[in-house]
Design a protein around this motif. Sequence first.
Motif, PDB file in Angstrom:
ATOM      1  N   UNK A 145       0.839  -1.191   0.000  1.00  0.00           N
ATOM      2  CA  UNK A 145       0.000   0.000   0.000  1.00  0.00           C
ATOM      3  C   UNK A 145       0.877   1.245   0.000  1.00  0.00           C
ATOM      4  N   UNK A 146       0.394   2.259  -0.664  1.00  0.00           N
ATOM      5  CA  UNK A 146       1.126   3.521  -0.714  1.00  0.00           C
ATOM      6  C   UNK A 146       0.236   4.698  -0.372  1.00  0.00           C
ATOM      7  N   UNK A 147       0.863   5.719   0.201  1.00  0.00           N
ATOM      8  CA  UNK A 147       0.232   7.025   0.329  1.00  0.00           C
ATOM      9  C   UNK A 147       0.860   7.935  -0.728  1.00  0.00           C
ATOM     10  N   UNK A 148      -0.004   8.589  -1.463  1.00  0.00           N
ATOM     11  CA  UNK A 148       0.409   9.500  -2.516  1.00  0.00           C
ATOM     12  C   UNK A 148      -0.148  10.886  -2.188  1.00  0.00           C
ATOM     13  N   UNK A 149       0.411  11.911  -2.828  1.00  0.00           N
ATOM     14  CA  UNK A 149      -0.155  13.252  -2.660  1.00  0.00           C
ATOM     15  C   UNK A 149      -0.029  14.020  -3.967  1.00  0.00           C
ATOM     16  N   UNK A 178       4.470   9.187  -1.510  1.00  0.00           N
ATOM     17  CA  UNK A 178       5.031   9.725  -0.278  1.00  0.00           C
ATOM     18  C   UNK A 178       5.647   8.624   0.575  1.00  0.00           C
ATOM     19  N   UNK A 179       4.931   7.501   0.675  1.00  0.00           N
ATOM     20  CA  UNK A 179       5.390   6.400   1.516  1.00  0.00           C
ATOM     21  C   UNK A 179       4.699   5.124   1.061  1.00  0.00           C
ATOM     22  N   UNK A 180       5.345   4.010   1.306  1.00  0.00           N
ATOM     23  CA  UNK A 180       4.716   2.722   1.013  1.00  0.00           C
ATOM     24  C   UNK A 180       5.062   1.727   2.095  1.00  0.00           C
ATOM     25  N   UNK A 181       4.185   0.711   2.226  1.00  0.00           N
ATOM     26  CA  UNK A 181       4.392  -0.344   3.203  1.00  0.00           C
ATOM     27  C   UNK A 181       4.052  -1.668   2.550  1.00  0.00           C
ATOM     28  N   UNK A 182       4.966  -2.612   2.639  1.00  0.00           N
ATOM     29  CA  UNK A 182       4.778  -3.897   1.998  1.00  0.00           C
ATOM     30  C   UNK A 182       3.971  -4.860   2.839  1.00  0.00           C
ATOM     31  N   UNK A 183       3.776  -6.040   2.283  1.00  0.00           N
ATOM     32  CA  UNK A 183       3.007  -7.063   2.989  1.00  0.00           C
ATOM     33  C   UNK A 183       3.728  -7.533   4.249  1.00  0.00           C
ATOM     34  N   UNK A 184       5.048  -7.388   4.259  1.00  0.00           N
ATOM     35  CA  UNK A 184       5.825  -7.744   5.455  1.00  0.00           C
ATOM     36  C   UNK A 184       6.060  -6.537   6.353  1.00  0.00           C
ATOM     37  N   UNK A 185       5.375  -5.437   6.007  1.00  0.00           N
ATOM     38  CA  UNK A 185       5.470  -4.180   6.766  1.00  0.00           C
ATOM     39  C   UNK A 185       6.808  -3.472   6.580  1.00  0.00           C
ATOM     40  N   UNK A 186       7.532  -3.832   5.550  1.00  0.00           N
ATOM     41  CA  UNK A 186       8.722  -3.073   5.191  1.00  0.00           C
ATOM     42  C   UNK A 186       8.268  -1.745   4.611  1.00  0.00           C
ATOM     43  N   UNK A 187       8.887  -0.648   5.088  1.00  0.00           N
ATOM     44  CA  UNK A 187       8.449   0.687   4.680  1.00  0.00           C
ATOM     45  C   UNK A 187       9.524   1.410   3.872  1.00  0.00           C
TER      46      UNK A 187
END
Length: 114
Positions: A34-38, A48-57
Amino acid sequence: QVQFVESGGDLVQPGGSLRLSCVASGSVFSAYTMGWYRQAPGKQRELVARIGTSRLTNYADSVKGRFTISRDNAKKTVYLQMNSLKPEDTAVYYCNYYPSPRTWGQGTQVTVSS
């Protein structure tokens, strides 16, 4: 078909904090990065930021050290904690899949101004 509903945006003074939330429906949320975009006025949408299925950011350099992305798979929700906000953080914020976003939600407006 997946739908994203963002919330939590507001008008805040420089140096302030906000926590954005995004709820996903109609998808196997836990299987996706998942990602946050702006998107700021007159500018292209950016990640802006993303987080993977393993919670790697991973974070854009412009927000590193100030923003924190997290996820709650049981609630199908991704969060963006934003601290030390700057006027240049003013934008409409969206969440979506990364790297292949689907239909965009309505976003949530963040305005940083004194």
